[in-house]
Motif scaffolding. Structure first.
Motif, PDB file in Angstrom:
ATOM      1  N   SER A  40      -8.353  -7.687   2.651  1.00 28.02           N
ATOM      2  CA  SER A  40      -7.462  -6.502   2.447  1.00 28.02           C
ATOM      3  C   SER A  40      -8.636  -5.759   1.426  1.00 28.02           C
ATOM      4  CB  SER A  40      -6.114  -7.017   1.559  1.00 28.02           C
ATOM      5  OG  SER A  40      -5.353  -5.958   1.431  1.00 28.02           O
ATOM      6  N   ASN A  41      -8.870  -6.207   0.369  1.00 32.55           N
ATOM      7  CA  ASN A  41      -9.435  -5.369  -0.674  1.00 32.55           C
ATOM      8  C   ASN A  41     -10.590  -4.970  -0.314  1.00 32.55           C
ATOM      9  OD1 ASN A  41      -7.404  -5.393  -2.694  1.00 32.55           O
ATOM     10  ND2 ASN A  41      -7.951  -7.388  -3.212  1.00 32.55           N
TER      11      ASN A  41
ATOM     12  N   ASP B 226       0.455   4.332  -2.644  1.00 31.59           N
ATOM     13  CA  ASP B 226       0.280   5.592  -2.263  1.00 31.59           C
ATOM     14  C   ASP B 226       1.654   6.694  -2.524  1.00 31.59           C
ATOM     15  OD1 ASP B 226      -1.956   5.144  -0.935  1.00 31.59           O
ATOM     16  OD2 ASP B 226      -1.095   4.632   1.143  1.00 31.59           O
TER      17      ASP B 226
ATOM     18  N   ASP C 123      -3.694   3.624   0.978  1.00 30.10           N
ATOM     19  CA  ASP C 123      -3.570   2.255   0.951  1.00 30.10           C
ATOM     20  C   ASP C 123      -2.783   1.594   1.851  1.00 30.10           C
ATOM     21  OD1 ASP C 123      -5.458   2.753  -1.476  1.00 30.10           O
ATOM     22  OD2 ASP C 123      -4.064   1.546  -2.676  1.00 30.10           O
TER      23      ASP C 123
ATOM     24  N   ASP D 130     -12.928   2.215   2.541  1.00 33.77           N
ATOM     25  CA  ASP D 130     -12.296   3.402   3.007  1.00 33.77           C
ATOM     26  C   ASP D 130     -12.708   4.523   2.230  1.00 33.77           C
ATOM     27  OD1 ASP D 130     -10.839   4.979   4.651  1.00 33.77           O
ATOM     28  OD2 ASP D 130      -9.068   4.665   3.794  1.00 33.77           O
TER      29      ASP D 130
ATOM     30  N   GLY E 295       0.810  -1.241   0.009  1.00 39.16           N
ATOM     31  CA  GLY E 295      -0.077  -0.018  -0.060  1.00 39.16           C
ATOM     32  C   GLY E 295       0.788   1.287  -0.123  1.00 39.16           C
TER      33      GLY E 295
ATOM     34  N   ASN F  54     -10.285  -1.823   1.742  1.00 42.26           N
ATOM     35  CA  ASN F  54      -9.859  -0.897   0.668  1.00 42.26           C
ATOM     36  C   ASN F  54     -10.875  -0.176   0.040  1.00 42.26           C
ATOM     37  OD1 ASN F  54      -8.072   0.746  -0.551  1.00 42.26           O
ATOM     38  ND2 ASN F  54      -7.919  -0.583  -2.362  1.00 42.26           N
TER      39      ASN F  54
ATOM     40  N   SER G 115      -5.421   0.722   4.703  1.00 35.49           N
ATOM     41  CA  SER G 115      -6.589  -0.113   4.183  1.00 35.49           C
ATOM     42  C   SER G 115      -6.121  -1.430   3.880  1.00 35.49           C
ATOM     43  CB  SER G 115      -7.346   0.598   3.312  1.00 35.49           C
ATOM     44  OG  SER G 115      -6.670   0.824   1.982  1.00 35.49           O
ATOM     45  N   LEU G 116      -5.034  -1.740   3.075  1.00 36.77           N
ATOM     46  CA  LEU G 116      -4.673  -2.872   2.445  1.00 36.77           C
ATOM     47  C   LEU G 116      -4.260  -3.787   3.910  1.00 36.77           C
ATOM     48  CD1 LEU G 116      -2.841  -2.199  -0.936  1.00 36.77           C
ATOM     49  CD2 LEU G 116      -5.332  -2.933  -0.409  1.00 36.77           C
TER      50      LEU G 116
END
Ligand code: 57M
Length: 359
Positions: free
Chosen positions: A186-187, A116, A265, A193, A112, A190, A268-269
């Motif tokens: 994980s996704n 980013d 990311d 968010d 992530g 994402n 979130s990831l």
């Protein structure tokens, strides 16, 4: 570290016995992670502003988001620092499960971070490509799966909620199953968010719920009493969950509406992956669909919208996906959508906890 340094001194000071208890260390892991986020947060946000890591807002999104342009992102770095430091301080570092969940979280965070960094710091419009990101996530998740598979005490049986006598053994395919759970989680986080506090609120709730599941799964007597899979050593993962919940609360302090920072990311990831890995280690894998039901709902809304859009050449089910945008476009103020989604997350977690008895 505290556990390794101070607990051995219990022979001299009996009060140091307290460091043996998972419950005690879980609480302090939470408080430590919260304090790190709370105290270091303002400095991180200032640094992100100086580095001009400001969010670009898409023009095709809800208009109410335009004013968020320039909000610093990549705040997930703060969460990762807090979770890592606190886990290293309070957990038993001889426990393989602790290293599995921590390293998986950090590796997904790195993916992530690169994404980013390319988007925000290098100002390239594209970060990592979707496929590139997916395969990197899968590689990390397969690594976690393989590590657990090779662990002599770890069972490759899957727990089926509500059915105590059904527990299929996947054998080596458990590695693939692990990857599916981790990459999916994980996704899903994402995608969720997209509003202030919308992802971190339910993440705190999921971490709290799995904190209980980890403790219960690692306690031979309670696991036997509840007739759930006993996973020797999994109790220690409660300390990690405590750190996750504490860091989440600390981050929410700054991410609460109107947000001073987004997680990016990198947040979130990694946090989604952490949730997935904890679900695997505690042997409550399928139950994650219920505990993290809010993230599932967001993901399904995207799948339905994209599928329907393609099938009908441009027609939509929702005003916009993921579903939180649908309610925003219906006129619900952002804080209302957020708090109502939190309420749903709490209810789902309670329902999931009831499965400990409903079997
Ligand atoms: C990222 N990220 C936010 C922030 C955050 C397939 C498709 C549905 C994918 C989806 C997508 O790209 N989702 C993943 C969602 C973005 O937030 C940044 O991203 C990080 C997380 N990865 O930490 O750095 C924006 O979200 C808002 N935000 C907040 N508060 C927060 O605390 O307000 C984020 C965190 C920020 C900010 O506005 O800029 C995002 O939404 O981009 N794509 C979408 O979600 C897009 N949906 C879409 O295209 N739908 C179509 C399709 C499915 C047919 C449709 O329904 O017609 C929407 N996203 C946006 N605008 N921004 C729609 C348009």
């Amino acid at each position: 570290m505290v556990y390794h340094l101070l607990y051995p001194l219990h022979t001299v000071f009996s009060a140091f016995n307290v460091f043996r208890y998972i419950t005690f260390r879980t609480i302090y892991a939470g408080l430590t992670a919260f304090l790190i986020c709370f105290l270091v947060g303002p400095w991180v946000i200032r640094r992100l502003r100086e580095l001009q890591v400001g969010q670009f807002i898409r023009e095709d999104g809800p208009e109410t988001h335009f004013k968020k342009s320039g909000t610093p992102t990549m705040g997930g770095v703060l969460i990762l620092i807090a979770v890592t430091a606190s886990t290293l301080l309070w957990a038993n570092l001889a426990n393989l499960y602790i290293w599995t969940v921590l390293l998986t979280t950090i590796c997904l965070g790195l993916i992530g971070f690169v994404d980013d960094y390319r988007k925000q710091v290098k100002k390239r419009s594209k970060g990592l490509g979707a496929r590139e990101k997916f395969w990197l996530q899968t590689a990390v998740a397969l690594g976690a799966g393989l590590t657990l598979y090779l662990h002599p005490d770890f069972s490759t049986r899957v727990t089926v909620p509500f059915l105590k006598n059904v527990s299929p053994d996947l054998g080596w395919a458990y590695i693939l199953f692990t990857a599916l759970v981790i990459v999916g989680a994980s996704n899903a986080v994402n995608l969720t968010d997209g509003l202030d506090g919308l992802a971190i609120g339910p993440l705190i709730i999921v971490a709290g719920t799995y904190m209980i599941f980890a403790y219960v799964a690692g306690h031979v007597k309670i696991a036997e009493y509840l007739q759930i899979n006993y996973v020797p050593g999994a109790g220690e993962v409660a300390v990690f969950c405590g750190a996750l919940a504490g860091a989440g609360l600390g981050f929410l302090w700054f991410n609460a509406y109107p947000a001073q920072v987004f997680m990016g990311d990198v947040g979130s990831l990694s946090l989604g992956g952490a949730m997935g890995t904890v679900a695997i280690v505690t042997k409550q894998e399928i139950l994650l669909v219920l505990v993290g039901g809010l993230f599932v709902m967001e993901t399904v809304s995207v799948m339905l919208q994209v599928g329907f859009f393609k099938l009908t050449h441009g027609r939509r089910i929702f005003r916009m996906a993921p579903i939180h945008h649908h309610f925003e476009l219906k006129g619900w103020p952002e804080p209302k959508v957020i708090v109502r989604f939190w309420i749903i997350a709490v209810l789902l977690a309670l329902l999931a906890m009831s499965t400990l008895k409903l079997r």
